[in-house]
Scaffold this motif. Structure first.
Motif, mmCIF file in Angstrom:
data_model
loop_
_atom_site.group_PDB
_atom_site.id
_atom_site.type_symbol
_atom_site.label_atom_id
_atom_site.label_comp_id
_atom_site.label_asym_id
_atom_site.label_seq_id
_atom_site.Cartn_x
_atom_site.Cartn_y
_atom_site.Cartn_z
ATOM 1 N N ASN A 139 0.872 -1.176 0.000
ATOM 2 C CA ASN A 139 0.000 0.000 0.000
ATOM 3 C C ASN A 139 0.907 1.223 0.000
ATOM 4 O O ASN A 139 2.117 1.115 0.188
ATOM 5 N N VAL A 140 0.311 2.379 -0.201
ATOM 6 C CA VAL A 140 1.042 3.614 0.091
ATOM 7 C C VAL A 140 0.711 3.929 1.541
ATOM 8 O O VAL A 140 -0.343 4.491 1.856
ATOM 9 N N ASP A 189 -0.859 3.808 -7.050
ATOM 10 C CA ASP A 189 0.083 3.924 -5.941
ATOM 11 C C ASP A 189 1.479 4.345 -6.382
ATOM 12 O O ASP A 189 2.310 4.717 -5.548
ATOM 13 N N ARG A 190 1.757 4.295 -7.671
ATOM 14 C CA ARG A 190 3.123 4.564 -8.133
ATOM 15 C C ARG A 190 3.482 6.049 -8.022
ATOM 16 O O ARG A 190 4.566 6.401 -7.553
ATOM 17 N N GLY A 194 6.604 8.492 -6.058
ATOM 18 C CA GLY A 194 7.587 9.177 -6.883
ATOM 19 C C GLY A 194 8.188 8.321 -7.977
ATOM 20 O O GLY A 194 9.260 8.637 -8.501
ATOM 21 N N VAL A 195 7.505 7.226 -8.355
ATOM 22 C CA VAL A 195 8.057 6.301 -9.369
ATOM 23 C C VAL A 195 6.960 5.916 -10.367
ATOM 24 O O VAL A 195 6.712 4.734 -10.609
ATOM 25 N N THR A 300 -5.062 2.099 -0.166
ATOM 26 C CA THR A 300 -4.303 1.944 -1.389
ATOM 27 C C THR A 300 -4.053 0.454 -1.588
ATOM 28 O O THR A 300 -4.597 -0.375 -0.869
ATOM 29 N N GLY A 301 -3.214 0.114 -2.584
ATOM 30 C CA GLY A 301 -2.975 -1.305 -2.820
ATOM 31 C C GLY A 301 -4.169 -1.964 -3.485
ATOM 32 O O GLY A 301 -5.048 -1.302 -4.039
#
Length: 388
Positions: A139-140, A189-190, A194-195, A300-301
């Motif tokens: 998750n975030v 969630d990316r 930051g990705v 998230t997730g």
């Protein structure tokens, strides 16, 4: 290739929680790719290791917050403040860095690490990030902590979650930046990590453990079914939404069963709802329900109960949050987001199942597509980690 799968908890018994099921799926995919996997982390007290020949156990620990005493929670908080770590990482600081490093260095011929979530990595970051690593963000976590802060019932609880969110955001972004590749379980969630570019991260599809196929017709004892660990804040938000925003708009004749652990003192507010507590077999319970309600509102997730429902081919009504990370929606699933719309869609779907207008479908196609995509993405991550 030999990878250390570093996780707060190593596998013990059959996978049951969403965390365990996700780990089981990822490790299975790694081994399909020809990777030797060594589990590294703590285990639940008094239980047997599921894979003892491939596990380095650091000791026993019970990290559950909801069942911990007030004294234990305060000790964890004090340790987190003293070490400048997250609350979740402080729980794992039951050994010093030197002892963990000694256990880690006994593992021979290690090519890299899979950092499975943030708690263990946050507690022992220097050791676990010394070699090339893949970071798996279930998750975030900082977004979940922010949501928990908003839903907090006291000022102290709110401040604790706000602190956790601040530290988690720094830790997650730091791990994501240092990793050779990042895997999330939802595309959304990316970016918060930051990705968001495909060269640095991808969303990994998941499956649940394979079980027996059911050939006999199922006995439908309930119109609507829900299952989850309702003590977890994002799940509880979805349950509260169902009870407060959806239930008032459902016809009186519809029956609802809710399985899973409830928070202490959770009120029983509607006679149409049966709270069953923890059930012995989640899939047997789901098969007793005409329609599955997937009510995620926060978090998230990926929702593992969503994947399980789709793999079983069961009719469902879901919020958009519940189907994040799902590329291909099964034909017997409907989507709704407001309480009134969700209730209307549920009632219509239940009627369609009762009258055989719609029913179960073969979920094996969904499962096969998930596995195929999972293997492709994991191979990409392995190639990035090894510099290919």
């Amino acid at each position: 290739m030999h990878l250390v799968f570093a996780s707060s908890l190593v596998p013990c018994g059959a996978p049951e929680s969403g965390f365990d099921i996700a780990n089981h799926a990822v490790v299975g995919a790694l081994r399909r790719a020809g990777v030797k996997v060594t589990h590294f982390g703590f285990k639940w007290p008094g239980v047997e290791l599921a894979d003892p020949d491939n596990t380095v156990c650091l000791g026993e620990i019970d990290p559950k917050t909801d069942t911990a005493s007030t004294k234990q929670k305060l000790l964890w908080l004090a340790k987190a403040i003293a070490n400048g770590t997250t609350f979740s990482s402080a729980k794992l600081k039951v050994m010093d860095d030197q002892a963990l490093r000694a256990a880690y260095e006994k593992i021979e011929n290690v090519d890299g690490v899979v950092l499975n979530g943030v708690p263990l990595a946050g507690a022992f970051e220097k050791t676990l990030t010394a070699k090339p690593f893949i970071f798996i963000a279930h998750n975030v976590e900082h977004i979940s902590a922010q949501a928990n802060a908003k839903a907090a019932s006291s000022v102290i609880e709110k401040l604790m979650f706000q602190r956790e969110a601040k530290h988690l955001e720094k830790l997650e972004k730091r791990l994501a930046k240092k990793a050779q590749f990042v895997l999330t379980f939802a595309d959304e969630d990316r970016a918060p990590l930051g990705v968001d570019g495909d060269e640095r991260s991808l969303c990994l599809p998941l499956v649940t453990p394979k079980t027996e196929s059911y050939k006999d017709g199922r006995i439908k004892a309930f119109d609507i079914g829900m299952i989850g660990t309702w003590t977890w804040a994002p799940n509880r938000i979805g349950l509260e939404w169902m009870l407060q925003e959806v239930m008032p708009h459902l016809p009186d004749g519809i029956t609802i069963a809710i399985a899973g652990k409830l928070p202490k003192g959770f009120p029983r507010r509607d006679k149409r709802v049966q709270f069953l507590g923890r059930v012995l077999n989640a899939k047997d319970f789901l098969r007793q329900c005409r329609v599955i309600a997937l009510t995620s509102r926060e978090g998230t997730g990926v929702q593992l109960k969503t994947i399980e429902t789709f793999e079983m081919g069961l009719p469902a009504v879901a919020t958009h949050s519940s189907i994040r990370a799902i590329a291909n929606l099964p034909s017997n699933v409907r989507v709704a987001d407001t309480g009134k719309e969700f209730a209307r869609t549920l009632a219509d779907h239940v009627l369609d199942v009762r009258t055989n207008v719609i029913g179960d479908i073969d979920g094996s196609t969904f499962r096969s597509s998930q596995i195929e995509r999972m293997d492709e993405i994991l191979q990409t991550a392995l190639n990035k980690m090894s510099g290919k």
